[in-house]
Each structure stands twice: as structure tokens, then as C-alpha cells.
Motif scaffolding. Structure first.
Motif, PDB file in Angstrom:
ATOM      1  N   ASN A 124       0.022  33.303  65.956  1.00  0.00           N
ATOM      2  CA  ASN A 124       1.493  33.683  66.158  1.00  0.00           C
ATOM      3  C   ASN A 124       2.237  32.290  65.786  1.00  0.00           C
ATOM      4  N   GLY A 125       1.824  31.187  66.595  1.00  0.00           N
ATOM      5  CA  GLY A 125       2.417  30.091  66.889  1.00  0.00           C
ATOM      6  C   GLY A 125       1.509  28.800  67.589  1.00  0.00           C
ATOM      7  N   ILE A 126       1.995  27.649  67.456  1.00  0.00           N
ATOM      8  CA  ILE A 126       1.446  26.482  68.255  1.00  0.00           C
ATOM      9  C   ILE A 126       2.771  25.814  68.783  1.00  0.00           C
ATOM     10  N   GLY A 127       2.409  24.971  69.838  1.00  0.00           N
ATOM     11  CA  GLY A 127       3.487  24.172  70.277  1.00  0.00           C
ATOM     12  C   GLY A 127       3.228  22.934  71.264  1.00  0.00           C
ATOM     13  N   VAL A 128       3.920  22.277  71.615  1.00  0.00           N
ATOM     14  CA  VAL A 128       3.898  21.445  72.460  1.00  0.00           C
ATOM     15  C   VAL A 128       5.125  21.085  73.305  1.00  0.00           C
ATOM     16  N   ASP A 129       5.174  20.836  74.358  1.00  0.00           N
ATOM     17  CA  ASP A 129       6.285  20.400  75.437  1.00  0.00           C
ATOM     18  C   ASP A 129       6.300  19.251  75.925  1.00  0.00           C
ATOM     19  N   TYR A 130       7.342  18.566  76.097  1.00  0.00           N
ATOM     20  CA  TYR A 130       7.405  17.454  77.162  1.00  0.00           C
ATOM     21  C   TYR A 130       8.517  17.898  78.209  1.00  0.00           C
ATOM     22  N   THR A 131       7.864  17.557  79.451  1.00  0.00           N
ATOM     23  CA  THR A 131       8.908  17.817  80.426  1.00  0.00           C
ATOM     24  C   THR A 131       8.800  16.553  81.480  1.00  0.00           C
ATOM     25  N   SER A 132       9.993  16.140  81.905  1.00  0.00           N
ATOM     26  CA  SER A 132       9.926  14.932  82.793  1.00  0.00           C
ATOM     27  C   SER A 132       9.247  14.937  84.239  1.00  0.00           C
ATOM     28  N   ASN A 146      -2.985  33.668  75.105  1.00  0.00           N
ATOM     29  CA  ASN A 146      -2.328  32.547  75.030  1.00  0.00           C
ATOM     30  C   ASN A 146      -3.441  31.425  75.741  1.00  0.00           C
ATOM     31  N   VAL A 147      -3.208  30.265  74.909  1.00  0.00           N
ATOM     32  CA  VAL A 147      -3.985  28.902  75.816  1.00  0.00           C
ATOM     33  C   VAL A 147      -2.932  27.902  75.692  1.00  0.00           C
ATOM     34  N   TRP A 148      -2.766  27.516  77.065  1.00  0.00           N
ATOM     35  CA  TRP A 148      -1.880  26.497  77.587  1.00  0.00           C
ATOM     36  C   TRP A 148      -2.312  25.355  78.373  1.00  0.00           C
ATOM     37  N   GLY A 149      -2.007  24.181  78.162  1.00  0.00           N
ATOM     38  CA  GLY A 149      -2.495  23.087  78.780  1.00  0.00           C
ATOM     39  C   GLY A 149      -1.346  22.336  79.259  1.00  0.00           C
ATOM     40  N   SER A 150      -1.550  21.316  80.371  1.00  0.00           N
ATOM     41  CA  SER A 150      -0.718  20.543  81.160  1.00  0.00           C
ATOM     42  C   SER A 150      -1.593  19.231  81.379  1.00  0.00           C
ATOM     43  N   MET A 151      -1.045  18.151  80.822  1.00  0.00           N
ATOM     44  CA  MET A 151      -1.485  16.708  81.109  1.00  0.00           C
ATOM     45  C   MET A 151      -0.584  15.833  81.425  1.00  0.00           C
ATOM     46  N   PRO A 152      -1.008  15.216  82.671  1.00  0.00           N
ATOM     47  CA  PRO A 152       0.045  14.160  82.999  1.00  0.00           C
ATOM     48  C   PRO A 152       0.108  12.859  82.097  1.00  0.00           C
ATOM     49  N   MET A 153       1.621  12.517  82.310  1.00  0.00           N
ATOM     50  CA  MET A 153       1.910  11.155  81.190  1.00  0.00           C
ATOM     51  C   MET A 153       1.697   9.829  82.569  1.00  0.00           C
ATOM     52  N   ASP A 198      14.275  19.919  96.317  1.00  0.00           N
ATOM     53  CA  ASP A 198      15.237  19.815  95.212  1.00  0.00           C
ATOM     54  C   ASP A 198      14.809  19.013  94.311  1.00  0.00           C
ATOM     55  N   SER A 199      15.064  19.584  92.909  1.00  0.00           N
ATOM     56  CA  SER A 199      14.448  18.654  91.767  1.00  0.00           C
ATOM     57  C   SER A 199      15.329  18.943  90.568  1.00  0.00           C
ATOM     58  N   LEU A 200      15.672  17.903  89.941  1.00  0.00           N
ATOM     59  CA  LEU A 200      16.082  17.890  88.475  1.00  0.00           C
ATOM     60  C   LEU A 200      15.117  17.434  87.399  1.00  0.00           C
ATOM     61  N   PHE A 201      14.722  18.246  86.522  1.00  0.00           N
ATOM     62  CA  PHE A 201      14.027  17.863  85.465  1.00  0.00           C
ATOM     63  C   PHE A 201      14.445  18.442  84.075  1.00  0.00           C
ATOM     64  N   GLY A 202      13.891  18.128  82.799  1.00  0.00           N
ATOM     65  CA  GLY A 202      14.242  18.495  81.508  1.00  0.00           C
ATOM     66  C   GLY A 202      13.070  18.156  80.606  1.00  0.00           C
ATOM     67  N   GLY A 203      13.377  18.479  79.298  1.00  0.00           N
ATOM     68  CA  GLY A 203      12.491  17.815  78.418  1.00  0.00           C
ATOM     69  C   GLY A 203      13.061  18.528  77.019  1.00  0.00           C
ATOM     70  N   LEU A 204      11.853  18.784  76.251  1.00  0.00           N
ATOM     71  CA  LEU A 204      11.908  19.256  74.801  1.00  0.00           C
ATOM     72  C   LEU A 204      10.823  19.936  74.247  1.00  0.00           C
ATOM     73  N   LYS A 205      11.009  21.122  74.040  1.00  0.00           N
ATOM     74  CA  LYS A 205       9.933  22.204  73.536  1.00  0.00           C
ATOM     75  C   LYS A 205       9.924  21.960  72.006  1.00  0.00           C
ATOM     76  N   ALA A 206       8.699  21.871  71.425  1.00  0.00           N
ATOM     77  CA  ALA A 206       8.431  22.156  70.026  1.00  0.00           C
ATOM     78  C   ALA A 206       7.707  22.895  69.688  1.00  0.00           C
ATOM     79  N   SER A 207       8.021  23.798  68.752  1.00  0.00           N
ATOM     80  CA  SER A 207       7.001  25.016  68.242  1.00  0.00           C
ATOM     81  C   SER A 207       7.042  25.130  66.801  1.00  0.00           C
ATOM     82  N   TYR A 208       6.068  25.894  66.305  1.00  0.00           N
ATOM     83  CA  TYR A 208       5.921  26.197  65.002  1.00  0.00           C
ATOM     84  C   TYR A 208       5.380  27.604  64.983  1.00  0.00           C
ATOM     85  N   SER A 209       6.053  28.515  64.242  1.00  0.00           N
ATOM     86  CA  SER A 209       5.880  29.769  64.033  1.00  0.00           C
ATOM     87  C   SER A 209       5.278  30.183  62.582  1.00  0.00           C
ATOM     88  N   PHE A 210       4.129  31.003  62.810  1.00  0.00           N
ATOM     89  CA  PHE A 210       3.243  31.481  61.435  1.00  0.00           C
ATOM     90  C   PHE A 210       3.901  32.630  61.099  1.00  0.00           C
TER      91      PHE A 210
END
Length: 258
Positions: free
Chosen positions: A39-47, A80-87, A246-258
């Protein structure tokens, strides 16, 4: 190892279904749904990687790739296969891979529409050894049209346990949510959401409503067929505990659908 047995079972089941289909002359042709569809692939960045109240990488950001598939045509099954890697260094042991097998269906119509989901999740920590791995079964319920003002409501309950019996981890997690879609133009929209969450012994020493979250996502942005979704969230702790803050965070999701 249990993880290996689970993955082999899933693979064997899929291959058996594929062979049965071929032997019965049910090969996929034009217009038919394939047994497995990407269906699709994606990669997100979160602070910050904030999961169910916990900042798993501290103040470090994370990138989170994913692959989403449908199984057995229009059956409602998905993988769904999902990963999370520290920056950054210091949290490599918490590098995570999640494998989620899910089923979803809808019953009722209009105001009484009810979306029902079931899932099995295997939380894999490949750099920490199998004794850190966790499994979870869960159910979700959503009623997108019941409340006034275009508000949708949802509920998720999950029960998890350690893969290795000696670790003794067992927990329940409950999440109650509200959401609303706001059309900004024909192209852009704003998704608003909020939730309140109840933890029962999940890395938290007790059972309580532990935190709430509010946030927003901007939809409609696209570059070369890739959907870009900026997001921002704020978590507010409901308990006096150093592990849920308490925590404030944000980022950007990028995805491509087939």
C-alpha cells in the motif's frame, strides 16, 4: 526462539495460502486483488520519540521508517513493519522494530457507523536481545459520526506481556480519543486530536490516568507524489512521576502510496 517461530508461522501461513490459490487456478489477473499488496512506504522525523507517555530516547530525535501492506485482497487483513531509530548516541539499545498484523471492518451506517479493529504487535529490540521483546494484542473502536460538530471518538485497549517469561512484564493500556478534520481549502486540511490515557503497570509503577495529548497535523502538502505532513503534539502529565512528564514535540511525516 519464540520470535523466530512466530515469524516462521506467519510466513508459512502466507505461503500456504498462496499455493492453495495457485493450485485452484486463482492466480491474480487484471482487475483482481493480489494476496499481498504493497500500500505504501514512509519515513517520519520526530523531535522526540514519545510513546504512551514515555520519552524513549530522552531529548533525542528519531527517524521512523514504515512499510504497509494489505493481505488476502479486500479481507481487511493488513501487515505493517515499523522502525524507530535514535538520532544521536546513547540510546542505540532502544532501537525498535514493530511487526503488526491487523484486521479492520466497519458496521452500521451514518451516525451509527462503528469502525472495529484488532491487532497483534511484536515489539522487537534487535540490539537488546530477545529478553527485551514485548508482545501485545489489542482492539480499537471508533465512531466518526456520532458526536456533533464533526467530532470523532475512539477507544483502544491493549494487553501486553514479555516474550521471555522470566521478565514478568504484563500491562494494560487504554486510550480514549477525540478528533476533528478542519478543511482549510480544497487542497489543505487540519487534523486536530486529543486523548487521555490509562496505564496499568506499563513501565509505570501503578494504575492510573497518566497523561493527555493534544496535537495537530497539516494535510495536503505533496512533492513529486510524496505526501508531506507536518505535525506538532503536546503531552501533559497527570501523575507525579519522573518517567512521565510534560513534553512538546513535532516533526514531519513523509509517505508514498502505491
Amino acid at each position: 526462539m519464540l520470535k523466530s517461530k512466530i515469524l516462521k508461522t506467519v510466513y508459512a501461513g502466507f505461503m500456504s495460502g498462496l499455493l492453495v490459490g495457485v493450485c485452484n487456478g486463482q492466480e491474480v489477473s487484471a482487475g483482481e486483488s493480489p494476496l499481498v499488496k504493497l500500500n505504501g512506504i514512509g519515513v517520519d522525523y520526530t523531535s522526540k520519540y514519545v510513546w504512551r507517555g514515555f520519552e524513549l530516547f530522552g531529548s533525542k530525535g528519531a527517524y521512523q521508517p514504515s512499510v504497509d501492506m494489505s493481505l488476502l485482497g479486500d479481507s481487511g487483513l493488513g501487515l505493517n513493519v515499523w522502525g524507530s531509530m535514535p538520532m544521536g548516541s546513547g540510546y542505540e539499545a532502544f532501537t525498535e522494530l514493530d511487526y503488526t498484523l491487523s484486521y479492520g471492518t466497519t458496521v452500521g451506517e451514518e451516525e451509527m457507523q462503528l469502525d472495529i479493529g484488532m491487532n497483534y504487535i511484536y515489539f522487537d529490540y534487535p540490539k537488546s536481545g530477545s529478553n527485551a521483546d514485548v508482545q501485545e494484542i489489542g482492539m480499537s473502536f471508533g465512531m466518526p459520526n456520532l458526536l456533533p460538530m464533526g467530532l470523532g471518538m475512539g477507544y483502544y485497549v491493549g494487553h501486553g506481556w514479555s516474550t521471555e517469561s522470566g521478565m514478568g512484564l504484563s500491562y494494560q493500556f487504554h486510550s480514549f480519543s477525540l478528533s476533528k478534520e478542519v478543511a482549510l481549502s480544497e487542497e489543505y486540511s487540519l487534523s486536530l486530536f486529543g486523548d487521555v490515557n490509562y496505564n496499568n503497570d506499563m513501565f509505570y509503577g501503578g494504575s492510573d490516568f497518566t497523561h493527555t495529548t493534544v496535537g495537530a497535523e497539516l494535510g495536503g502538502l505533496s512533492v513529486a507524489g510524496v505526501s508531506l505532513t507536518p505535525f506538532v503534539s503536546y503531552q501533559s502529565s497527570l501523575v507525579d512521576d519522573p518517567v512521565i512528564t510534560d513534553s512538546l514535540f513535532g516533526g514531519l511525516k513523509a509517505s508514498y502510496s502505491f
